[in-house]
Design a protein around this motif. Sequence first.
Motif, mmCIF file in Angstrom:
data_model
loop_
_atom_site.group_PDB
_atom_site.id
_atom_site.type_symbol
_atom_site.label_atom_id
_atom_site.label_comp_id
_atom_site.label_asym_id
_atom_site.label_seq_id
_atom_site.Cartn_x
_atom_site.Cartn_y
_atom_site.Cartn_z
ATOM 1 N N SER A 350 55.108 35.118 33.476
ATOM 2 C CA SER A 350 54.716 35.981 32.210
ATOM 3 C C SER A 350 53.355 36.561 32.170
ATOM 4 O O SER A 350 52.994 37.668 32.141
ATOM 5 N N PRO A 351 52.281 35.615 32.434
ATOM 6 C CA PRO A 351 50.651 36.204 32.388
ATOM 7 C C PRO A 351 50.620 37.033 33.648
ATOM 8 O O PRO A 351 49.824 37.949 33.463
ATOM 9 N N ILE A 352 51.110 36.612 34.762
ATOM 10 C CA ILE A 352 51.105 37.689 35.581
ATOM 11 C C ILE A 352 51.536 39.101 35.575
ATOM 12 O O ILE A 352 50.871 40.256 35.826
ATOM 13 N N GLY A 353 52.823 39.012 34.935
ATOM 14 C CA GLY A 353 53.417 40.339 34.607
ATOM 15 C C GLY A 353 52.574 41.076 33.665
ATOM 16 O O GLY A 353 52.455 42.467 33.788
ATOM 17 N N LEU A 354 52.045 40.222 32.704
ATOM 18 C CA LEU A 354 51.155 41.157 31.667
ATOM 19 C C LEU A 354 49.797 41.265 32.157
ATOM 20 O O LEU A 354 49.491 42.731 31.850
ATOM 21 N N GLY A 355 49.353 40.943 33.005
ATOM 22 C CA GLY A 355 48.093 41.323 33.638
ATOM 23 C C GLY A 355 48.453 42.362 34.622
ATOM 24 O O GLY A 355 47.482 43.379 34.628
ATOM 25 N N LEU A 356 49.304 42.376 35.455
ATOM 26 C CA LEU A 356 49.529 43.599 36.226
ATOM 27 C C LEU A 356 49.688 44.817 35.364
ATOM 28 O O LEU A 356 49.565 45.991 36.077
ATOM 29 N N LEU A 357 50.699 44.573 34.569
ATOM 30 C CA LEU A 357 51.029 45.970 33.751
ATOM 31 C C LEU A 357 49.679 46.410 33.134
ATOM 32 O O LEU A 357 49.605 47.726 32.982
ATOM 33 N N SER A 358 48.821 45.599 32.623
ATOM 34 C CA SER A 358 47.704 45.964 31.938
ATOM 35 C C SER A 358 46.869 46.839 33.006
ATOM 36 O O SER A 358 46.383 47.867 32.499
ATOM 37 N N LEU A 359 46.499 46.477 34.156
ATOM 38 C CA LEU A 359 45.973 47.149 35.079
ATOM 39 C C LEU A 359 46.550 48.621 35.465
ATOM 40 O O LEU A 359 46.095 49.605 35.589
ATOM 41 N N LEU A 360 48.050 48.510 35.658
ATOM 42 C CA LEU A 360 48.511 49.750 35.946
ATOM 43 C C LEU A 360 48.395 50.521 34.684
ATOM 44 O O LEU A 360 48.009 52.071 35.011
#
Length: 407
Positions: A350-360
């Motif tokens: 979950s935090p990995i997905g949220l972090g990558l989406l934030s960067l995108l």
Amino acid sequence: MVKSPVPVFLFITAEAVALLANSAFLVVFPWLVLSHTGDAGKTSLMTALVTIPTAVATLLGGRVIDRIGRKPSSVLAGLGCAVAAAGFGVVSGLGALNIGTLIALGMLAQAFLPPSTTARDALMDAIASVGGISLERLAGIRQVVFSLTYAIGPALAGLLLTAISPIAAFWIIAGAWTFAALLTTGLPSGTSRKVSEAAITPSGSVWKLLRSRRAVWMAVVIGFGASVITQPITSVLLPAHFRDLHQPQLYGVSVSAFGVGAILGALLYAAVGAKAGVKLYVGGVLVTTAGIVAFALLPSFWILALGLALGGLGSGLLAPMLLVAVTRNTADNERGQALGVYNAASLGASPIGLGLLSLLLQRHPDLHAGAFAVLGVWALAAVYALTRPSVIVSTPGQQQAADTAAV
């Protein structure tokens, strides 16, 4: 051995009570922090900080479970959660509630939560055997309970906070965790399987275990793929989409559609999971994929809601199926570690997905970019899931033969 439904009832009740307490904690803690600091930024940071022990506790907790036994581990971890929750009341009564104590108690609770979950997962095979039902049916029932409690738990916590203070709510949460631990002590002694120190897989060799057991490795990868996209969808893309449409009231309805689908999927698996085999697994992957495709287009509300319901249906089918695959394809003395890694992968996703989406989204603010990125990630997981569907639904004997041949 005499079969009895009592252990199943105790197990499911303990699971429901503990999960309600877990979901309530996730609401009450940030509310208490916000009430204490009055700063949303600090609340966000502190809520993130207290999750730091989660992944480590999940990985290490599996080894502890294999060492001291599943039932004792579940009871002790549950009581640890209760002590942490009660600590908020004690510290507040002493006038020592501050940022430091809030973070410390939050971390303590998060350190005990993952082992308690993993220990209950590791109990399922023995509970099903003693209770006289199939592991598939018990896993399906557990998934229904999981979906229901995480749907109504936050709402109940919100209602609780309208009537009492956050500190009083923490006393209730502590009582719930204690009650769940007491229910677990009533399980038959046969569900507590302690193994010798020599029999425990040495630290680090769990990765060798995952590489050598195809079903476990596939379950970890697929579970990670499903978890890494769920939080970005429900916590970022959906609210932003309905904000742009000036229809915030539809956000909750769309999330509920996913929840209803998940409950229906779990009920279906509980009813026919032991018989349907590969067809149900492939169907779960394809239904999930269809739902995410519909979501990625960000269409009209009803099509979007249908897509989320399909995604939930697939999730409700696949989640218990993956748990059964890990349970069925590991020996007693390594199951805690294997489930620990499986749960750690899902929690860490979950935090990995949220972090990558934030960067995108910082580079490409258009929500469609994020939606199609989510679709792309799941497409990779789905293709992998469909390469060898028989691996997930095979019997332990069949998979052991395949693993041996592959080594």
